[in-house]
Scaffold this motif. Sequence first.
Motif, PDB file in Angstrom:
ATOM      1  N   HIS A  50       0.843  -1.192   0.000  1.00 36.06           N
ATOM      2  CA  HIS A  50       0.000   0.000   0.000  1.00 36.06           C
ATOM      3  C   HIS A  50       0.872   1.233   0.000  1.00 36.06           C
ATOM      4  O   HIS A  50       1.834   1.326   0.766  1.00 36.06           O
ATOM      5  N   ALA A  51       0.516   2.213  -0.832  1.00 35.56           N
ATOM      6  CA  ALA A  51       1.392   3.354  -1.077  1.00 35.56           C
ATOM      7  C   ALA A  51       1.504   4.320   0.091  1.00 35.56           C
ATOM      8  O   ALA A  51       2.298   5.261   0.028  1.00 35.56           O
ATOM      9  N   ASP A  52       0.746   4.104   1.162  1.00 36.53           N
ATOM     10  CA  ASP A  52       0.965   4.925   2.355  1.00 36.53           C
ATOM     11  C   ASP A  52       2.441   4.894   2.749  1.00 36.53           C
ATOM     12  O   ASP A  52       2.983   5.891   3.235  1.00 36.53           O
ATOM     13  N   ASP A  53       3.096   3.734   2.555  1.00 38.63           N
ATOM     14  CA  ASP A  53       4.487   3.599   2.990  1.00 38.63           C
ATOM     15  C   ASP A  53       5.421   4.538   2.232  1.00 38.63           C
ATOM     16  O   ASP A  53       6.185   5.297   2.836  1.00 38.63           O
ATOM     17  N   ILE A  54       5.344   4.551   0.914  1.00 43.62           N
ATOM     18  CA  ILE A  54       6.240   5.406   0.138  1.00 43.62           C
ATOM     19  C   ILE A  54       5.886   6.889   0.305  1.00 43.62           C
ATOM     20  O   ILE A  54       6.767   7.754   0.342  1.00 43.62           O
ATOM     21  N   LEU A  55       4.589   7.189   0.475  1.00 40.92           N
ATOM     22  CA  LEU A  55       4.184   8.577   0.636  1.00 40.92           C
ATOM     23  C   LEU A  55       4.684   9.152   1.956  1.00 40.92           C
ATOM     24  O   LEU A  55       5.151  10.298   2.015  1.00 40.92           O
ATOM     25  N   LEU A  56       4.600   8.365   3.027  1.00 39.34           N
ATOM     26  CA  LEU A  56       5.098   8.823   4.318  1.00 39.34           C
ATOM     27  C   LEU A  56       6.622   8.894   4.324  1.00 39.34           C
ATOM     28  O   LEU A  56       7.213   9.777   4.949  1.00 39.34           O
ATOM     29  N   GLU A  57       7.266   7.990   3.607  1.00 39.45           N
ATOM     30  CA  GLU A  57       8.723   8.036   3.500  1.00 39.45           C
ATOM     31  C   GLU A  57       9.170   9.280   2.741  1.00 39.45           C
ATOM     32  O   GLU A  57      10.084   9.997   3.192  1.00 39.45           O
ATOM     33  N   LEU A  58       8.529   9.560   1.625  1.00 37.83           N
ATOM     34  CA  LEU A  58       8.888  10.737   0.839  1.00 37.83           C
ATOM     35  C   LEU A  58       8.638  12.034   1.602  1.00 37.83           C
ATOM     36  O   LEU A  58       9.354  13.024   1.403  1.00 37.83           O
ATOM     37  N   ALA A  59       7.630  12.027   2.469  1.00 38.38           N
ATOM     38  CA  ALA A  59       7.333  13.213   3.275  1.00 38.38           C
ATOM     39  C   ALA A  59       8.259  13.347   4.476  1.00 38.38           C
ATOM     40  O   ALA A  59       8.150  14.311   5.240  1.00 38.38           O
ATOM     41  N   GLY A  60       9.163  12.376   4.670  1.00 35.56           N
ATOM     42  CA  GLY A  60      10.121  12.448   5.759  1.00 35.56           C
ATOM     43  C   GLY A  60       9.571  12.054   7.113  1.00 35.56           C
ATOM     44  O   GLY A  60      10.172  12.361   8.146  1.00 35.56           O
ATOM     45  N   ILE A  61       8.432  11.338   7.138  1.00 41.53           N
ATOM     46  CA  ILE A  61       7.805  10.946   8.406  1.00 41.53           C
ATOM     47  C   ILE A  61       8.515   9.734   9.007  1.00 41.53           C
ATOM     48  O   ILE A  61       8.883   9.733  10.184  1.00 41.53           O
ATOM     49  N   CYS A  62       8.711   8.695   8.212  1.00 39.67           N
ATOM     50  CA  CYS A  62       9.399   7.491   8.678  1.00 39.67           C
ATOM     51  C   CYS A  62       9.731   6.624   7.473  1.00 39.67           C
ATOM     52  O   CYS A  62       9.199   6.849   6.371  1.00 39.67           O
ATOM     53  N   GLY A  63      10.596   5.652   7.671  1.00 33.37           N
ATOM     54  CA  GLY A  63      10.908   4.715   6.608  1.00 33.37           C
ATOM     55  C   GLY A  63       9.710   3.852   6.280  1.00 33.37           C
ATOM     56  O   GLY A  63       8.880   3.565   7.155  1.00 33.37           O
ATOM     57  N   ARG A  64       9.627   3.415   5.044  1.00 35.95           N
ATOM     58  CA  ARG A  64       8.458   2.649   4.618  1.00 35.95           C
ATOM     59  C   ARG A  64       8.320   1.326   5.356  1.00 35.95           C
ATOM     60  O   ARG A  64       7.212   0.798   5.472  1.00 35.95           O
ATOM     61  N   GLU A  65       9.426   0.792   5.869  1.00 37.52           N
ATOM     62  CA  GLU A  65       9.358  -0.480   6.586  1.00 37.52           C
ATOM     63  C   GLU A  65       8.615  -0.355   7.909  1.00 37.52           C
ATOM     64  O   GLU A  65       8.235  -1.361   8.514  1.00 37.52           O
ATOM     65  N   ARG A  66       8.373   0.881   8.363  1.00 41.44           N
ATOM     66  CA  ARG A  66       7.653   1.097   9.622  1.00 41.44           C
ATOM     67  C   ARG A  66       6.151   1.290   9.408  1.00 41.44           C
ATOM     68  O   ARG A  66       5.423   1.529  10.375  1.00 41.44           O
ATOM     69  N   VAL A  67       5.704   1.196   8.172  1.00 40.67           N
ATOM     70  CA  VAL A  67       4.294   1.412   7.844  1.00 40.67           C
ATOM     71  C   VAL A  67       3.651   0.078   7.472  1.00 40.67           C
ATOM     72  O   VAL A  67       4.186  -0.668   6.656  1.00 40.67           O
ATOM     73  N   SER A  68       2.517  -0.223   8.084  1.00 41.28           N
ATOM     74  CA  SER A  68       1.784  -1.448   7.752  1.00 41.28           C
ATOM     75  C   SER A  68       0.319  -1.114   7.503  1.00 41.28           C
ATOM     76  O   SER A  68      -0.258  -0.252   8.173  1.00 41.28           O
ATOM     77  N   VAL A  69      -0.276  -1.818   6.515  1.00 46.25           N
ATOM     78  CA  VAL A  69      -1.668  -1.570   6.146  1.00 46.25           C
ATOM     79  C   VAL A  69      -2.377  -2.910   5.992  1.00 46.25           C
ATOM     80  O   VAL A  69      -1.853  -3.847   5.380  1.00 46.25           O
ATOM     81  N   GLY A  70      -3.572  -2.995   6.538  1.00 42.88           N
ATOM     82  CA  GLY A  70      -4.398  -4.188   6.389  1.00 42.88           C
ATOM     83  C   GLY A  70      -5.826  -3.882   6.773  1.00 42.88           C
ATOM     84  O   GLY A  70      -6.128  -2.804   7.283  1.00 42.88           O
ATOM     85  N   GLY A  71      -6.706  -4.838   6.500  1.00 41.48           N
ATOM     86  CA  GLY A  71      -8.099  -4.595   6.852  1.00 41.48           C
ATOM     87  C   GLY A  71      -9.011  -5.718   6.399  1.00 41.48           C
ATOM     88  O   GLY A  71      -8.565  -6.767   5.948  1.00 41.48           O
ATOM     89  N   VAL A  72     -10.298  -5.470   6.527  1.00 37.18           N
ATOM     90  CA  VAL A  72     -11.314  -6.450   6.166  1.00 37.18           C
ATOM     91  C   VAL A  72     -12.363  -5.761   5.301  1.00 37.18           C
ATOM     92  O   VAL A  72     -12.865  -4.683   5.643  1.00 37.18           O
ATOM     93  N   VAL A  73     -12.685  -6.396   4.173  1.00 31.62           N
ATOM     94  CA  VAL A  73     -13.736  -5.910   3.278  1.00 31.62           C
ATOM     95  C   VAL A  73     -14.885  -6.902   3.316  1.00 31.62           C
ATOM     96  O   VAL A  73     -14.696  -8.091   3.038  1.00 31.62           O
ATOM     97  N   ASP A  74     -16.065  -6.423   3.696  1.00 29.08           N
ATOM     98  CA  ASP A  74     -17.275  -7.243   3.674  1.00 29.08           C
ATOM     99  C   ASP A  74     -18.043  -6.869   2.413  1.00 29.08           C
ATOM    100  O   ASP A  74     -18.520  -5.736   2.285  1.00 29.08           O
ATOM    101  N   THR A  75     -18.147  -7.802   1.482  1.00 28.44           N
ATOM    102  CA  THR A  75     -18.779  -7.512   0.189  1.00 28.44           C
ATOM    103  C   THR A  75     -20.274  -7.799   0.167  1.00 28.44           C
ATOM    104  O   THR A  75     -20.904  -7.719  -0.887  1.00 28.44           O
ATOM    105  N   ARG A  76     -20.840  -8.112   1.339  1.00 23.27           N
ATOM    106  CA  ARG A  76     -22.269  -8.457   1.381  1.00 23.27           C
ATOM    107  C   ARG A  76     -23.043  -7.669   2.432  1.00 23.27           C
ATOM    108  O   ARG A  76     -24.226  -7.938   2.657  1.00 23.27           O
TER     109      ARG A  76
END
Length: 329
Positions: free
Chosen positions: A231-257
């Motif tokens: 998920h591109a949150d990692d590269i965007l936060l890295e480019l903004a100087g917030i933290c390295g991309r390895e410190r960013v994790s993204v996950g979730g649950v999608v209910d399609t019904r």
Amino acid sequence: MMATIRVGLLGYGGLGQAAARMLAVKKQMILVAAADSKGYAYHPEGLDAARLSLAVSRHGSVGYDPAVGVPADAPIQALLEQQVPADGYFLALPNLPNTFMASVARTFITSGWRGVLVDAIKRTSAVEQLLTLAPDLQRAGITYVTGCGATPGLLTAAAALAAQSFSEVLSVQITFGVGIANWEAYRSTVREDIAHLEGYSVERARAMSDAQVSELLDRTGGLLTLEKMEHADDILLELAGICGRERVSVGGVVDTRNPQKPLSTNVRVTGRTFEGKTSTHTFTLGDETSMAANVCGPALGYLKAGIEMHRRGHHGIWSSAELMPRFVG
């Protein structure tokens, strides 16, 4: 006071139609153009979202609206050739294949059009492709803002703001819950999510028929559980100087019904303060806000911010972690 912003939508699936309905109640923006895979529609005084949706449901494209639609084999290029006076476009497009969004950006660059583009792109590798176009976008007079949905987008910006309390950001954890009553209203979005599942890829998800998607959802009870996503949150936060991309994790649950979210969407930013203390900020979105509201609202807000930048002569590419969106009244 800023003049009314003339907006175009590329993509008229679930997100595109939701953005059109949102624009219908805005005073500072007007929808003047829309395109999907089979055609486009344009009217300088504004398009009717309900009419366009009717054309899509009956004939499969906005291009078949009897009053303002034009069927086309290459609708984006055909729309640009009409030199439609749109200030900016929301690219509400599925990034399938993974090179698609960069190819759309190149189409705008070579067309001679000048204005603002925003996307709700998801994958890190797709953003990396767009970043290589920065010099071309600047020369073309285009202001491009990437990652402007919910995640990346709203939650990425919240993480960038929350990080200001800390001397060092130790981790950014984004967890999302999405509920939709019928997956077929968001076919492309669901396929993009399937591509993140173990054993799947963008190519495999793109090649799946609707019947194969339905079969997969039958096996999972309609739920897609996603972990450690690209998920591109990692590269965007890295480019903004917030933290390295390895410190960013993204996950979730999608209910399609089920339109009710299976869990609350939030971002947790953990960091160390200048006093040496470790703390966590949590920003949670209200369960009543839909995926469409949390994606389209920020995208339009970033489009308005991009318009302000463009009118000041700032061209090139930026991200949702580098700018504040402007509220669209």
